[in-house]
Design a protein around this motif. Structure first.
Motif, PDB file in Angstrom:
ATOM      1  N   ARG A  11       5.161  37.200  -7.886  1.00 32.47           N
ATOM      2  CA  ARG A  11       4.351  36.221  -7.574  1.00 32.47           C
ATOM      3  C   ARG A  11       5.299  34.877  -7.603  1.00 32.47           C
ATOM      4  O   ARG A  11       4.628  34.048  -6.852  1.00 32.47           O
ATOM      5  CB  ARG A  11       3.290  35.991  -8.614  1.00 32.47           C
ATOM      6  CG  ARG A  11       2.211  35.409  -8.356  1.00 32.47           C
ATOM      7  CD  ARG A  11       0.589  35.440  -9.012  1.00 32.47           C
ATOM      8  NE  ARG A  11       0.891  35.236 -10.512  1.00 32.47           N
ATOM      9  CZ  ARG A  11       0.818  36.009 -11.444  1.00 32.47           C
ATOM     10  NH1 ARG A  11       0.891  37.273 -11.234  1.00 32.47           N
ATOM     11  NH2 ARG A  11       1.013  35.648 -12.760  1.00 32.47           N
ATOM     12  N   THR A  15       5.757  32.187  -4.250  1.00 36.73           N
ATOM     13  CA  THR A  15       5.209  31.037  -4.066  1.00 36.73           C
ATOM     14  C   THR A  15       5.915  29.987  -2.977  1.00 36.73           C
ATOM     15  O   THR A  15       5.005  29.368  -2.415  1.00 36.73           O
ATOM     16  CB  THR A  15       5.187  30.342  -5.661  1.00 36.73           C
ATOM     17  OG1 THR A  15       4.279  31.200  -6.368  1.00 36.73           O
ATOM     18  CG2 THR A  15       4.470  28.917  -5.480  1.00 36.73           C
ATOM     19  N   CYS A  37      -1.551  36.990  -4.475  1.00 36.36           N
ATOM     20  CA  CYS A  37      -1.186  36.372  -5.859  1.00 36.36           C
ATOM     21  C   CYS A  37      -2.162  36.688  -6.624  1.00 36.36           C
ATOM     22  O   CYS A  37      -1.847  36.761  -7.875  1.00 36.36           O
ATOM     23  CB  CYS A  37      -0.607  35.145  -5.390  1.00 36.36           C
ATOM     24  SG  CYS A  37       0.875  34.990  -4.621  1.00 36.36           S
ATOM     25  N   SER A  40      -2.699  40.155  -7.901  1.00 37.39           N
ATOM     26  CA  SER A  40      -1.584  40.435  -8.756  1.00 37.39           C
ATOM     27  C   SER A  40      -1.503  39.784 -10.047  1.00 37.39           C
ATOM     28  O   SER A  40      -1.001  40.293 -11.071  1.00 37.39           O
ATOM     29  CB  SER A  40      -0.218  40.095  -8.106  1.00 37.39           C
ATOM     30  OG  SER A  40       0.113  38.722  -8.150  1.00 37.39           O
ATOM     31  N   ASP A  41      -2.127  38.613 -10.327  1.00 38.59           N
ATOM     32  CA  ASP A  41      -2.501  37.868 -11.635  1.00 38.59           C
ATOM     33  C   ASP A  41      -3.164  38.830 -12.498  1.00 38.59           C
ATOM     34  O   ASP A  41      -2.907  39.026 -13.653  1.00 38.59           O
ATOM     35  CB  ASP A  41      -2.934  36.296 -11.373  1.00 38.59           C
ATOM     36  CG  ASP A  41      -2.969  35.855 -12.471  1.00 38.59           C
ATOM     37  OD1 ASP A  41      -2.203  35.859 -13.303  1.00 38.59           O
ATOM     38  OD2 ASP A  41      -3.947  34.873 -12.898  1.00 38.59           O
ATOM     39  N   ILE A  69       2.041  28.355  -8.974  1.00 40.99           N
ATOM     40  CA  ILE A  69       1.271  28.505  -7.738  1.00 40.99           C
ATOM     41  C   ILE A  69       0.222  27.503  -7.579  1.00 40.99           C
ATOM     42  O   ILE A  69      -0.193  27.003  -6.606  1.00 40.99           O
ATOM     43  CB  ILE A  69       1.038  29.978  -7.133  1.00 40.99           C
ATOM     44  CG1 ILE A  69       0.596  30.004  -5.665  1.00 40.99           C
ATOM     45  CG2 ILE A  69      -0.116  30.570  -8.175  1.00 40.99           C
ATOM     46  CD1 ILE A  69       0.440  31.352  -5.294  1.00 40.99           C
TER      47      ILE A  69
END
Length: 179
Positions: A11, A15, A37, A40-41, A69
Motif C-alpha cells: 500500500r 501510493t 488500498c 488492503s487496509d 495515502i
C-alpha cells in the motif's frame, strides 16, 4: 516479514503510483487503486488477527500507510479543486498532530501502544469514503448534495479524532495530576 506487513508495504509503494494517476486525471485507474488500498487496509488488520501475525512493525506501518495515502490524496484533490481546501487542511493538521504526539511520547521515552481508537477508525473510514465518492463522481451520478454533507461529516470526525488523541496524550503524560 509477515503477510499483513507485506500488504501494508505494498500500500505504501502504490501510493505514489496512485498520486500520479490523480495528477494525470486518470480517475478510473486512481479510483480502482484507491479502493484496493482501502480494502488492503482492512485486510492487513484482519489477517494480522486471524493469522496471529500482529507485530510492532505492523503497528507502526499501518498508520503510516494510511496517513501517506490519505494526506497526499487530500492535498492533491484540494489543489485540483475536487475537495475544499479547508477539508484538506483539517485532514493534514490531524495527521501532523498525531505524528507530533507520537514523537513527543517517544522523546519522553514513554511506553506507547499504537492502537487506533474507535473514533479514529470511523474517521479513516469516512476519509476513504469521501475520496471514493469524489473519484466516483467522475463516472457515476453522485449528487453534489451527498458531497455537501460528506465533507463536513468527514471534517467533524477528523477534528473529533484529533481532540480524542490530544485528550489521551494529556492523560498519558500526567497532565493535571499534580506531578
Amino acid at each position: 516479514m509477515t503477510i499483513p506487513n507485506l500488504i501494508t508495504t505494498l500500500r505504501i509503494i502504490l501510493t505514489p503510483i496512485f498520486i500520479i494517476y490523480l495528477l494525470n486525471r486518470q480517475f478510473g485507474a486512481a479510483l480502482i487503486m484507491f479502493i484496493a488500498c482501502g480494502v488492503s487496509d482492512g485486510l492487513d488488520g484482519f489477517l494480522a488477527r486471524v493469522l496471529r501475525q500482529k507485530s510492532i512493525l505492523g503497528a507502526y506501518l499501518d498508520p503510516i500507510a494510511d496517513k501517506l495515502i490519505l494526506v497526499s490524496t487530500y492535498v492533491v484533490l484540494s489543489f485540483m479543486g475536487s475537495i475544499p481546501i479547508w477539508l484538506a487542511v483539517t485532514v493534514l493538521s490531524r495527521d501532523v498532530l498525531i505524528s507530533l504526539g507520537v514523537i513527543v511520547i517517544v522523546i519522553y521515552r514513554m511506553d506507547i501502544q499504537i492502537r487506533p481508537s474507535f473514533v479514529s477508525k470511523i474517521t479513516t473510514c469516512l476519509q476513504f469514503i469521501t475520496v471514493i465518492s469524489v473519484l466516483a463522481a467522475e463516472y457515476a451520478d453522485i449528487s453534489e448534495s451527498i458531497l455537501v454533507w460528506l465533507f463536513p461529516m468527514t471534517a467533524v470526525a477528523t477534528i473529533t479524532s484529533g481532540l480524542h488523541y490530544i485528550h489521551a496524550w494529556f492523560k498519558m503524560m500526567g497532565e493535571g495530576s499534580g506531578e
